[in-house]
Design a protein around this motif. Sequence first.
Motif, mmCIF file in Angstrom:
data_model
loop_
_atom_site.group_PDB
_atom_site.id
_atom_site.type_symbol
_atom_site.label_atom_id
_atom_site.label_comp_id
_atom_site.label_asym_id
_atom_site.label_seq_id
_atom_site.Cartn_x
_atom_site.Cartn_y
_atom_site.Cartn_z
ATOM 1 N N LYS A 1 0.823 -1.213 0.000
ATOM 2 C CA LYS A 1 0.000 0.000 0.000
ATOM 3 C C LYS A 1 0.862 1.270 0.000
ATOM 4 C CE LYS A 1 -4.000 1.845 2.493
ATOM 5 N NZ LYS A 1 -4.932 1.608 3.621
ATOM 6 N N VAL A 2 1.901 1.282 0.821
ATOM 7 C CA VAL A 2 2.810 2.438 0.874
ATOM 8 C C VAL A 2 3.560 2.576 -0.444
ATOM 9 C CG1 VAL A 2 4.863 3.379 1.998
ATOM 10 C CG2 VAL A 2 3.062 2.334 3.376
ATOM 11 N N LEU A 3 3.998 1.444 -0.995
ATOM 12 C CA LEU A 3 4.745 1.484 -2.240
ATOM 13 C C LEU A 3 3.882 2.000 -3.387
ATOM 14 C CD1 LEU A 3 7.427 -0.860 -3.373
ATOM 15 C CD2 LEU A 3 5.591 -0.439 -4.998
ATOM 16 N N ALA A 4 2.593 1.673 -3.389
ATOM 17 C CA ALA A 4 1.695 2.163 -4.434
ATOM 18 C C ALA A 4 1.625 3.684 -4.420
ATOM 19 C CB ALA A 4 0.302 1.570 -4.244
ATOM 20 N N TRP B 1 -10.182 9.674 -11.781
ATOM 21 C CA TRP B 1 -10.830 8.379 -11.581
ATOM 22 C C TRP B 1 -9.909 7.395 -10.862
ATOM 23 C CZ3 TRP B 1 -13.792 5.664 -16.169
ATOM 24 C CH2 TRP B 1 -14.501 4.572 -15.667
ATOM 25 N N ILE B 2 -8.678 7.251 -11.334
ATOM 26 C CA ILE B 2 -7.792 6.236 -10.761
ATOM 27 C C ILE B 2 -7.397 6.582 -9.327
ATOM 28 C CG2 ILE B 2 -5.609 7.233 -11.600
ATOM 29 C CD1 ILE B 2 -6.476 3.482 -11.421
ATOM 30 N N ILE B 3 -7.175 7.849 -9.040
ATOM 31 C CA ILE B 3 -6.804 8.233 -7.673
ATOM 32 C C ILE B 3 -7.965 7.979 -6.712
ATOM 33 C CG2 ILE B 3 -6.243 10.187 -6.172
ATOM 34 C CD1 ILE B 3 -4.458 11.241 -8.364
ATOM 35 N N TYR B 4 -9.179 8.319 -7.136
ATOM 36 C CA TYR B 4 -10.346 8.044 -6.296
ATOM 37 C C TYR B 4 -10.484 6.547 -6.050
ATOM 38 C CZ TYR B 4 -15.199 6.999 -5.171
ATOM 39 O OH TYR B 4 -16.333 6.481 -4.591
ATOM 40 N N PHE B 5 -10.296 5.762 -7.116
ATOM 41 C CA PHE B 5 -10.500 4.316 -6.996
ATOM 42 C C PHE B 5 -9.462 3.675 -6.076
ATOM 43 C CE2 PHE B 5 -10.936 -0.081 -8.203
ATOM 44 C CZ PHE B 5 -12.293 -0.197 -8.481
ATOM 45 N N LEU B 6 -8.197 4.069 -6.240
ATOM 46 C CA LEU B 6 -7.137 3.473 -5.429
ATOM 47 C C LEU B 6 -7.181 3.922 -3.972
ATOM 48 C CD1 LEU B 6 -4.065 3.735 -7.857
ATOM 49 C CD2 LEU B 6 -5.244 1.649 -7.182
ATOM 50 N N ALA B 7 -7.416 5.212 -3.764
ATOM 51 C CA ALA B 7 -7.327 5.769 -2.412
ATOM 52 C C ALA B 7 -8.599 5.570 -1.610
ATOM 53 C CB ALA B 7 -6.990 7.260 -2.481
ATOM 54 N N VAL B 8 -9.748 5.640 -2.251
ATOM 55 C CA VAL B 8 -11.022 5.633 -1.528
ATOM 56 C C VAL B 8 -11.751 4.301 -1.672
ATOM 57 C CG1 VAL B 8 -13.271 6.768 -1.273
ATOM 58 C CG2 VAL B 8 -11.233 8.128 -1.828
ATOM 59 N N LEU C 1 -6.052 0.759 -1.860
ATOM 60 C CA LEU C 1 -4.795 0.121 -2.249
ATOM 61 C C LEU C 1 -3.611 1.070 -2.143
ATOM 62 C CD1 LEU C 1 -6.016 -1.920 -5.363
ATOM 63 C CD2 LEU C 1 -5.257 -2.850 -3.163
ATOM 64 N N MET C 2 -3.882 2.316 -1.768
ATOM 65 C CA MET C 2 -2.828 3.286 -1.555
ATOM 66 C C MET C 2 -3.206 4.189 -0.390
ATOM 67 S SD MET C 2 -3.457 6.108 -4.603
ATOM 68 C CE MET C 2 -2.565 7.414 -3.753
ATOM 69 N N GLU C 3 -2.222 4.890 0.156
ATOM 70 C CA GLU C 3 -2.490 5.831 1.231
ATOM 71 C C GLU C 3 -3.169 7.086 0.663
ATOM 72 O OE1 GLU C 3 -1.980 5.220 4.308
ATOM 73 O OE2 GLU C 3 -0.698 3.446 4.215
ATOM 74 N N PRO C 4 -4.233 7.581 1.308
ATOM 75 C CA PRO C 4 -4.933 8.764 0.789
ATOM 76 C C PRO C 4 -4.233 10.065 1.201
ATOM 77 C CG PRO C 4 -6.067 7.960 2.722
ATOM 78 C CD PRO C 4 -4.915 7.002 2.478
#
Length: 481
Positions: free
Chosen positions: A110-113, A232-239, A243-246
């Motif tokens: 998650k941090v690496l993403a 779109w991709i930032i919303y999907f990954l973070a929220v 899969l990533m830190e917001p």
Amino acid sequence: MGQTKVSLLIHINVLSIQKSSKSKNDMLKGDIKSTLINMAIPMIFGMIMLMTFGIVDTFFVSLIGTNELAAISFTFPITFLIISFNIGLGIGTSAVIGKYLGSGDDSNAKVLATGSLMLVFILVGMLSIAGYFTIDFTFTLLGASATLLPLIYDYMSIWYIAGVLLAIPMVGNAVLRASGDTKTPSIIMAAGGGINVVLTPVLIFGYLGFPALGIKGAAIATCIAWTVCVVWIIYFLAVKRELMEPRLLSWSEFVPASKGVLTIGLPAAGSNMLTPISAAIVTSIVAGYGAHAVAAWGVGNRIESLASIVVLALSMSLPPLISQNFGANQFSRIHTAYRMCIKFILVWQFLMFVILVILAPYIASVFAAEESVAQQITLFLLIVPIGYGFQGIIILTNSAFNAMHKPLAAMYLSLIRLFICYVPITALGSYLYGLQGLFWACVVANALAAGVSYYWFNREIGLQKQADKENYTRVNDVKRL
């Protein structure tokens, strides 16, 4: 009401975790053929839409004139250079995250993403700024005439912004693929391609009350399409998928995350960037035959991208499976998956060759108003696609090496393919037999490099299996003692 919302959120999170766990289980224990098919099919549809924007740009620009088509053809090696850099960092991201997930270390993944998205924005931003200030120098070096330089500037001065916007969804999609999700990346790519398809003719020709922007309109359409995909991709990954830190990482978090990605990502990016560099050299050779030849070469390369969609989809679906099984030391599954993909791609790309031979005159008539350009496009499509199956072997082998955390092997393979085979052989073919000789040389170069690729990977995987077997024997001997 509050408890209902909390329960619903918990339920959604549980479903998300279950889906992620199922994807991981499929790649480590599921049927290899079914897993690859399930991952590749969404990628194929996404790639079709993604590649469509290049074909659409080329088609509508060709309606403006031959000079505009030649100008956009000159930009292909440079735009591909930026895209290849993005792909390389995405490969590094996917390989490291896939290995973490395969070994069960989800928190580091998650941090690496997050770090990889920050890293690609910074690096591609710097690359694009450098590109913007060297437009005239770069394209003059490639052989563009003074007539074409203003058209190239109109396109590239805007496209460099699009290159930065493109970087984030490409690396974000790599994070999703590493977790086994190829459906969402395909939807995001399809959306980007779809938006571009709609906007390109509107902005080029000035439909619906918009001003007619010509070649510049094609670049603006690409910018708008990728802006939507970034959000779109930032919303999907973070929220949505978490899969990533917001948030932005601290320096102490960013540095180790970046090192993990760059260890594989930089050699992979360098390896990928060798392709457009060699393409630029060959384009300069083609430029010696005039603007008509460059226009035909550009159209042929766009068609090649479309004909290679299945190869590219597999090259993005195979690495997550390899990376996770590499993390779990399951080398036999890696070998089986690789050979399965190679056999399929040889058959599939031969079918693509047959289709292109049949359609060559019709494709040429669509993209070329002038007979001389149409003849050269037809010649390209009758010869170069013979080597697409060999090219597929090279692409898949390169992806497999990166997924096994052997980026230097992938880079050396690219060096052999491009600067020992492709560039020298095409230059020789051009010198001896003209443009037709150059086209045949592309086939010969791909065949030689494919043989090296296949032998090298099979040798490497054999060594890995032997080392794993010896390690297993040592562990058992110690246990018996």
